[in-house]
Design a protein around this motif. Structure first.
Motif, mmCIF file in Angstrom:
data_model
loop_
_atom_site.group_PDB
_atom_site.id
_atom_site.type_symbol
_atom_site.label_atom_id
_atom_site.label_comp_id
_atom_site.label_asym_id
_atom_site.label_seq_id
_atom_site.Cartn_x
_atom_site.Cartn_y
_atom_site.Cartn_z
ATOM 1 N N THR A 37 107.312 81.686 93.086
ATOM 2 C CA THR A 37 108.078 82.782 93.903
ATOM 3 C C THR A 37 107.109 84.129 94.195
ATOM 4 O O THR A 37 106.826 84.586 95.007
ATOM 5 N N LEU A 38 106.817 84.577 92.842
ATOM 6 C CA LEU A 38 106.074 85.787 92.744
ATOM 7 C C LEU A 38 104.798 85.697 93.610
ATOM 8 O O LEU A 38 104.451 86.695 94.458
ATOM 9 N N TYR A 60 103.700 87.129 85.140
ATOM 10 C CA TYR A 60 102.828 87.989 85.890
ATOM 11 C C TYR A 60 101.749 87.562 86.504
ATOM 12 O O TYR A 60 101.361 86.332 86.574
ATOM 13 N N ILE A 63 106.782 90.620 85.996
ATOM 14 C CA ILE A 63 108.234 90.731 86.761
ATOM 15 C C ILE A 63 109.238 89.971 85.763
ATOM 16 O O ILE A 63 108.572 89.029 85.045
ATOM 17 N N ILE A 73 110.218 94.624 88.556
ATOM 18 C CA ILE A 73 109.016 94.596 88.621
ATOM 19 C C ILE A 73 108.182 95.764 88.410
ATOM 20 O O ILE A 73 108.429 96.857 88.835
ATOM 21 N N ILE A 123 109.736 92.955 97.102
ATOM 22 C CA ILE A 123 109.416 91.822 96.277
ATOM 23 C C ILE A 123 110.717 91.505 95.499
ATOM 24 O O ILE A 123 111.381 90.698 95.309
ATOM 25 N N TRP A 142 114.457 84.804 95.318
ATOM 26 C CA TRP A 142 114.754 84.780 93.774
ATOM 27 C C TRP A 142 116.006 84.102 93.476
ATOM 28 O O TRP A 142 116.207 83.422 92.432
#
Length: 428
Positions: free
Chosen positions: A296-297, A321, A335, A393, A420, A426
Motif C-alpha cells: 500500500t505504501l 519503510y 510508516i 509517516i 499518504i 489503509w
C-alpha cells in the motif's frame, strides 16, 4: 533493529516493562528528547516484550527505541569504568555451575555472574552485575554483566537469556541479521549447530552514526526448544560514556558462538517460570499484513518519485519503510499503521494539531533527525481516526536513519506525506 538484557534496577516503577523501556530509551539514545515530535514518529520495535506493551507503539522515530543488535534486544547501561577495582579470575574449581537442567531450583544473580566468569577465557573481572530467575517477574530476563580484561584492555561483556516459542516469530527475529537502513554493521553471519540450534553473530557498533567508534559484537542463539541466549561484548569498559580501551572486543566470533551455546544458559531458561499469559506471538497473518502495508505504501508514493529500496523481509504487522529518490538524492520514508490507539491521543496530538470534519486528528512536525548527524531532518505527519486507527509517516533527507544528508529536505513534501497518511486505502 534495533537487543534483551532487559532491566534497570534504578527505575522506581514496579512494572518490569517500565524498567525495560527505560533501559531501551537509555540505550537507543542517552540524548533522546521525549518531545512530542519524537513521540509522534513511531519506529518499529521487534522485541517480544515491547510488542506486548502497547505503550511502546508511540515511541520511536529517529532517536527512539531502535533495533539494537539482532532480534530487537535492549541493551543495559553498564556504568562503571576501567578504574573500578578488579576481581580475580574466576576459578573453575570453586565457581558453582548453573545446572544444565535448572527447573525447580533457584538461579541467583551470583550464579549468573559466576557462570559467565567461569565460561570466559582467563582474565580479571570488575563491576559485576546480574539478575537471577525471579518467579514473580517472568518477563524480566536473567542476565549477567562484567568488565572483563584478558590483559589487552577492559571490555564489557554480558549475557541474557529468555524463552521464545520454537519456530515462532520471536525465534526467527532473534537470529535475523538487522536491516542496514537502521543498524549498520561490518558482518553478520547465521549458522546452524549440530543440535539444530541457530546462532547469528554480528559485528557492529554501539552508535549507528559512529560518532564514537565503540564496537558492539553480539551472538544470538535459539535452540529447537526455544532457549534464547544473547551474548554481547564491547571494546570499552561500558557500552556508553567510557573510553575505548582496545581495538576490538575480546572474544572472536567463534568464542562468542561457543559462549552463547554453553549448556549452562539453557538450564537457566528452564528455570524461568512460564508466563501465565503465555507467549504472546503475533498471529499467523503478521507476515501477510506486513507485506500488505508495504504494498500500500508503494502504491501511494507519487509517480514523480522512484522507489529504490524497501524493507528487508516485510514481516512486521504495523511498520515498514521504503527509500525513494526523485533524482536529487535518496530519502528514507517509514510508516506505522496501528489500530486501537485512542488511549494515547493526548500524548500525540496537542497544541498545533487539527481535527478534520470527519473527526480525524492530524499533527505535522518538522524536527531534526538522528542526533549526532548534522543536517538530518525528519518530517512527520501523524493521523488518528475517531475509532483509534492511526497512520503516522515520516520522511528523512537521508537514505538511512544513521547516514549523512543526501539532500536539503526529504523527497516527499508535507502535503504528499499528509495525502499518504490520510489515504482511505489503509482501511483495506
Amino acid at each position: 533493529m534495533p537487543v534483551e538484557q532487559r532491566h534497570s534496577d534504578s527505575d522506581s516503577d514496579s512494572d518490569p516493562f517500565e524498567r525495560e523501556l527505560s533501559a531501551a530509551l537509555h540505550h537507543a539514545g542517552a540524548d533522546f528528547d521525549t518531545d512530542r515530535a519524537a513521540l509522534a514518529a513511531a519506529g518499529t520495535v521487534r522485541g517480544r516484550r515491547l510488542r506486548q506493551r502497547r505503550r511502546a507503539a508511540v515511541l520511536g522515530g529517529a532517536a527512539g527505541v531502535a533495533l539494537v543488535g539482532v532480534g530487537g534486544a535492549l541493551a543495559v547501561d553498564w556504568g562503571g569504568g576501567p578504574s573500578a577495582p578488579a576481581r580475580p579470575p574466576a576459578a573453575a574449581s570453586t565457581t558453582p555451575e548453573v545446572a544444565s537442567s535448572a527447573a525447580g531450583r533457584d538461579v541467583t544473580s551470583d550464579d549468573m555472574i559466576r557462570t559467565l566468569e567461569r565460561l570466559l577465557p582467563k582474565g580479571t573481572f570488575a563491576n559485576a552485575q546480574g539478575r537471577g530467575v525471579d518467579p514473580n517477574e517472568p518477563l524480566v530476563d536473567p542476565y549477567a554483566q562484567v568488565v572483563y580484561d584478558d590483559g589487552h584492555g577492559a571490555a564489557a561483556v554480558s549475557v541474557a537469556v529468555n524463552r521464545v516459542r520454537p519456530g515462532g516469530y520471536d525465534a526467527r527475529q532473534a537470529t535475523r541479521c538487522p536491516d542496514k537502513v537502521y543498524i549498520p554493521y561490518d558482518s553478520c553471519v547465521t549458522s546452524h549447530l549440530p543440535d539444530a540450534s541457530v546462532v547469528t553473530v554480528m559485528k557492529g557498533y554501539e552508535y549507528p552514526d559512529r560518532r564514537v567508534d565503540t564496537r558492539l559484537w553480539t551472538a544470538n542463539l535459539v535452540t529447537p526448544d526455544g532457549h534464547h541466549v544473547t551474548v554481547s561484548e564491547w571494546n570499552a569498559a561500558a557500552e556508553k560514556d567510557a573510553p575505548i580501551s582496545r581495538a576490538q572486543p575480546p572474544l572472536s566470533a567463534a568464542q562468542l558462538k561457543k559462549l552463547a551455546a554453553a549448556k549452562e544458559w539453557r538450564g537457566v531458561v528452564d528455570a524461568i517460570p512460564q508466563d501465565p499469559r503465555g507467549t504472546q506471538e503475533p498471529p499467523a497473518s503478521v507476515e501477510e499484513d506486513g507485506k500488505a502495508i508495504a504494498g500500500t505504501l508503494v502504491s501511494l508514493i507519487p509517480t514523480s518519485v522512484k522507489v529504490v529500496g524497501r524493507a528487508e523481509g516485510d514481516d512486521d504487522s504495523q511498520f515498514t519503510y521504503v527509500v525513494v529518490d526523485d533524482g536529487h538524492g535518496r530519502s528514507l520514508v517509514q510508516i506505522n499503521v496501528q489500530p486501537n490507539m485512542s488511549d494515547v491521543a493526548n500524548q500525540l496530538f496537542g497544541a498545533g494539531s487539527e481535527t478534520l470534519p470527519d473527526g480525524t486528528r492530524v499533527a505535522e512536525h518538522k524536527a531534526p533527525g538522528e542526533k549526532g548527524i548534522a543536517g538530518v531532518v525528519m518530517w512527520t505527519v501523524d493521523t488518528l481516526r475517531e475509532d483509534g486507527f492511526r497512520v503516522v509517516i515520516s520522511a528523512f533527507n537521508a537514505g538511512t536513519q544513521h547516514s549523512s544528508p543526501t539532500r536539503t529536505t526529504p523527497a516527499l513534501t508535507m502535503k504528499q506525506l499528509r495525502a499518504i497518511a490520510l489515504s482511505p486505502r489503509w482501511r483495506s
